[in-house]
Write a protein that holds these residues in place. Structure first.
Motif, PDB file in Angstrom:
ATOM      1  N   LEU A  98     -11.366   7.653 -51.360  1.00  8.32           N
ATOM      2  CA  LEU A  98     -10.192   7.467 -52.224  1.00  8.32           C
ATOM      3  C   LEU A  98     -10.094   8.566 -53.295  1.00  8.32           C
ATOM      4  O   LEU A  98      -9.016   9.109 -53.536  1.00  8.32           O
ATOM      5  CB  LEU A  98     -10.254   6.084 -52.896  1.00  8.32           C
ATOM      6  CG  LEU A  98      -9.157   5.831 -53.930  1.00  8.32           C
ATOM      7  CD1 LEU A  98      -7.777   5.813 -53.282  1.00  8.32           C
ATOM      8  CD2 LEU A  98      -9.397   4.525 -54.680  1.00  8.32           C
ATOM      9  N   ARG A 110      -6.526   8.204 -47.648  1.00  7.66           N
ATOM     10  CA  ARG A 110      -6.834   7.695 -48.986  1.00  7.66           C
ATOM     11  C   ARG A 110      -6.114   6.369 -49.231  1.00  7.66           C
ATOM     12  O   ARG A 110      -6.659   5.475 -49.864  1.00  7.66           O
ATOM     13  CB  ARG A 110      -6.449   8.747 -50.040  1.00  7.66           C
ATOM     14  CG  ARG A 110      -7.233  10.053 -49.837  1.00  7.66           C
ATOM     15  CD  ARG A 110      -6.780  11.127 -50.802  1.00  7.66           C
ATOM     16  NE  ARG A 110      -7.300  10.902 -52.143  1.00  7.66           N
ATOM     17  CZ  ARG A 110      -6.850  11.542 -53.230  1.00  7.66           C
ATOM     18  NH1 ARG A 110      -5.881  12.422 -53.113  1.00  7.66           N
ATOM     19  NH2 ARG A 110      -7.383  11.307 -54.406  1.00  7.66           N
ATOM     20  N   LEU A 160      -7.774   2.873 -50.215  1.00  8.17           N
ATOM     21  CA  LEU A 160      -7.336   2.062 -51.355  1.00  8.17           C
ATOM     22  C   LEU A 160      -7.132   0.604 -50.943  1.00  8.17           C
ATOM     23  O   LEU A 160      -7.585  -0.323 -51.624  1.00  8.17           O
ATOM     24  CB  LEU A 160      -6.037   2.647 -51.933  1.00  8.17           C
ATOM     25  CG  LEU A 160      -5.310   1.801 -52.983  1.00  8.17           C
ATOM     26  CD1 LEU A 160      -6.210   1.507 -54.179  1.00  8.17           C
ATOM     27  CD2 LEU A 160      -4.031   2.514 -53.447  1.00  8.17           C
TER      28      LEU A 160
END
Ligand code: FE2
Ligand code: FE2
Length: 306
Positions: free
Chosen positions: A14, A24, A28
């Protein structure tokens, strides 16, 4: 249960600006699902990134997790005027979503912010907290339809009424935004084609914050009847990027062939948040139409690498 090492491995994806944005985003959502202090810490560290789209989603996720340990980070982001309005907005909304009254003063202070999206968000969040204090969420309110989407919303739904009545309340710009949001969520919970078309009419209203929220709920409903209105907002010259972004994501979640074609066209948009929204939305569609089992697959991907 994910171990601390596993959370750290996903967290490193992330925070890493060299990773693909789509990867990413998946990291998340994995952290959001896992929850806990380490996940919050990794998400908090990512606010130094230069993608407003990613940062606004960090704040959104922190709000939806409803973990009070995220409050200090969200307050810092709300106060930080070097953060994009869309990111500060989402931090303000998240503070309201967590539901802890200790943030009432800061939300009142930023209800006067010169950035209108931030001010309106904080006004709504204050109203939500006041509604919570008055016991509004006890066993759901009588005479309202429940939220089928499991999201923590900035306002509760209005009392059940006919669609034309809710539409009038939605579009009446002389009413407080909170009351209009209540009509919005009541229409969303109805989810019929008539309700969807009434919501789409909200894309003509004067508040950009309000229009972006319309895009958001249309994305939750995923009704194809909203495609023309979402497309028109995405294509509208001079429309606020936050609104265009939300409409692009809504088209992505509807996911029909024609939506994909529209998103492909805006994948190279000059507005970065719009361009990135299209990329992320197309990635999610690939997941939905493909063989990948789990979208928030940060942990699975790690296992594949071992
Ligand atoms: Fe938002
Ligand atoms: Fe958004």
């Amino acid at each position: 249960m994910a171990s601390e090492q596993e959370v750290a491995a996903v967290g490193k994806i992330l925070v890493n600006p060299k990773q693909d944005l789509t990867t990413r985003f998946r990291a998340l959502f994995t952290l959001r699902n896992v929850g806990g202090p380490e996940a919050i810490e990794w998400i908090s560290q990512t606010f130094v990134d230069d993608s407003a789209l990613l940062k606004h989603e960090l704040a959104y996720c922190l709000g939806q997790m409803q973990d009070e340990r995220a409050i200090p980070t969200l307050e810092t982001v709300l106060k930080d005027t070097t953060q994009e309005p869309m990111v500060r907005h989402e931090a303000g909304e998240a503070l309201g979503a967590i539901g802890n009254l200790e943030v009432l003063d800061i939300l009142k202070e930023y209800s006067e912010d010169p950035v209108i999206e931030v001010a309106e968000t904080c006004q709504l969040a204050v109203r939500r907290l006041e509604w919570l204090t008055s016991g509004g969420d006890q066993n759901g309110e009588e005479g309202t339809d429940g939220n089928p989407y499991c999201s923590v919303d900035p306002a509760p739904p209005a009392q059940r009424k006919t669609v034309p009545e809710l539409r009038t309340q939605l579009l009446d710009e002389s009413l407080p935004l909170f009351e209009r949001y209540r009509a919005m969520f009541a229409l969303r919970n109805l989810g019929t084609e008539e309700a969807v078309l009434a919501l789409g009419d909200g894309l003509q209203c004067s508040s950009a914050l309000f229009r972006h929220e319309i895009g958001y709920v249309l994305g939750q409903i995923q009704h194809p009847a909203s495609i023309p209105q979402l497309q028109a907002a995405l294509e509208l010259d001079g429309e606020n990027a936050m609104v265009r972004h939300e409409c692009a994501e809504a088209l992505g979640s509807i996911g029909k062939e024609e939506c994909m074609k529209i998103l492909e066209r805006y994948r190279k948009d000059t507005e970065r948040v719009v361009k990135e929204s299209c990329e992320v939305a197309l990635d999610m569609l690939e997941y939905e139409n493909g063989t990948q089992f789990q979208y928030a697959d940060g942990l699975l991907r790690l296992q594949g690498e071992q």
